[in-house]
Design a protein around this motif. Structure first.
Motif, PDB file in Angstrom:
ATOM      1  N   THR A   1       0.847  -1.196   0.000  1.00 12.89           N
ATOM      2  CA  THR A   1       0.000   0.000   0.000  1.00 12.89           C
ATOM      3  C   THR A   1       0.879   1.241   0.000  1.00 12.89           C
ATOM      4  N   MET A   2       0.257   2.388  -0.329  1.00 10.50           N
ATOM      5  CA  MET A   2       0.995   3.653  -0.324  1.00 10.50           C
ATOM      6  C   MET A   2       1.422   4.012   1.100  1.00 10.50           C
ATOM      7  N   ASP A   3       0.625   3.603   2.092  1.00 11.10           N
ATOM      8  CA  ASP A   3       0.976   3.858   3.495  1.00 11.10           C
ATOM      9  C   ASP A   3       2.269   3.137   3.867  1.00 11.10           C
ATOM     10  N   VAL A   4       2.358   1.873   3.500  1.00 14.42           N
ATOM     11  CA  VAL A   4       3.550   1.069   3.795  1.00 14.42           C
ATOM     12  C   VAL A   4       4.763   1.645   3.060  1.00 14.42           C
ATOM     13  N   LEU A   5       4.547   2.020   1.791  1.00 15.04           N
ATOM     14  CA  LEU A   5       5.619   2.582   0.986  1.00 15.04           C
ATOM     15  C   LEU A   5       6.150   3.883   1.610  1.00 15.04           C
ATOM     16  N   ALA A   6       5.239   4.751   2.007  1.00 17.30           N
ATOM     17  CA  ALA A   6       5.640   6.022   2.632  1.00 17.30           C
ATOM     18  C   ALA A   6       6.429   5.764   3.912  1.00 17.30           C
ATOM     19  N   ASN A   7       5.983   4.788   4.691  1.00 16.36           N
ATOM     20  CA  ASN A   7       6.655   4.427   5.937  1.00 16.36           C
ATOM     21  C   ASN A   7       8.067   3.892   5.664  1.00 16.36           C
ATOM     22  N   GLU A   8       8.187   3.023   4.659  1.00 20.20           N
ATOM     23  CA  GLU A   8       9.494   2.463   4.291  1.00 20.20           C
ATOM     24  C   GLU A   8      10.467   3.545   3.836  1.00 20.20           C
ATOM     25  N   LEU A   9       9.928   4.542   3.123  1.00 21.67           N
ATOM     26  CA  LEU A   9      10.765   5.625   2.600  1.00 21.67           C
ATOM     27  C   LEU A   9      11.046   6.706   3.643  1.00 21.67           C
ATOM     28  N   GLY A  10      10.283   6.678   4.724  1.00 24.38           N
ATOM     29  CA  GLY A  10      10.460   7.682   5.767  1.00 24.38           C
ATOM     30  C   GLY A  10       9.934   9.050   5.350  1.00 24.38           C
ATOM     31  N   ILE A  11       8.911   9.042   4.505  1.00 23.99           N
ATOM     32  CA  ILE A  11       8.281  10.295   4.076  1.00 23.99           C
ATOM     33  C   ILE A  11       6.763  10.181   4.245  1.00 23.99           C
ATOM     34  N   SER A  12       6.074  11.286   4.065  1.00 25.13           N
ATOM     35  CA  SER A  12       4.615  11.238   4.179  1.00 25.13           C
ATOM     36  C   SER A  12       3.993  10.767   2.866  1.00 25.13           C
TER      37      SER A  12
END
Length: 198
Positions: free
Chosen positions: A1-12
């Protein structure tokens, strides 16, 4: 998901959406990048290769690297959930890769390293379709087969099938050189470790 991706990248998630309208757009951009990288590598192999067998050997090495770092379910997932991205891969396969393989086969026949009686167009189509069968979990279940090994086996079967006796000699030469360079790099690594322990 985009939420997981944002979390992995350390961005919003909002930051991602500043650059990509949705997940499809993001995946499509990643596919564009990967296909461009692969195209450059294949063109580079064409230019650097001593002959058609050498080009095919370098391609085999490249494929092993790609599949070592690839989730086997990638193509299945793309075909199912991200059709636009999958169609880009299909077009790349049907146009660019088909052209590369036909060119290689014709070059090999001219150089006498491939059999003179092969039909490049038929074998290029065959090679591409057999490459994609490795991703079919019904044919090669993931719990039983490693996708990288499957692809290498299929490709080696194809390569050895088209080569002339002269081509076989060259293939053995490139394989032996690769084994020799691996052994040398292991020795160098061992010597470096010894030196660092002193």
């Amino acid at each position: 998901t985009m939420d997981v991706l944002a979390n992995e990248l350390g961005i919003s998630k909002k930051t991602i959406y500043q650059f990509y309208a949705d997940k499809d757009a993001l995946i499509s951009a990643v596919i564009d990048f990967e296909l461009e990288e692969q195209s450059l590598r294949m063109k580079n192999s064409q230019e650097k290769a001593e002959n058609a067998v050498h080009e095919m050997f370098m391609l085999l090495e490249d494929i092993q690297t790609i599949f070592r770092n690839m989730n086997p379910l990638t193509l299945t997932e793309l075909a199912k959930y991200h059709v636009e991205a999958f169609m880009k891969i299909k077009y790349h396969k049907d146009v660019f890769m088909n052209g590369i393989i036909i060119s290689n086969l014709k070059r090999g026949v001219q150089q006498g390293v491939y059999r003179a009686d092969i039909d490049p167009e038929i074998l290029a189509a065959y090679r591409l379709e057999t490459g994609f069968i490795a991703f079919n979990p019904e044919v090669f279940p993931l719990n039983k087969h490693d996708i990288g090994k499957v692809n290498v086996q299929i490709m080696e079967h194809f390569i050895y099938g088209v080569m002339s006796p002269k081509g076989l000699e060259l293939m053995d030469k490139y394989k032996n050189e690769k084994i020799s360079s691996k052994n040398n790099s292991i020795d160098d690594e061992f010597i470096n470790k010894l030196a660092s322990n002193k």
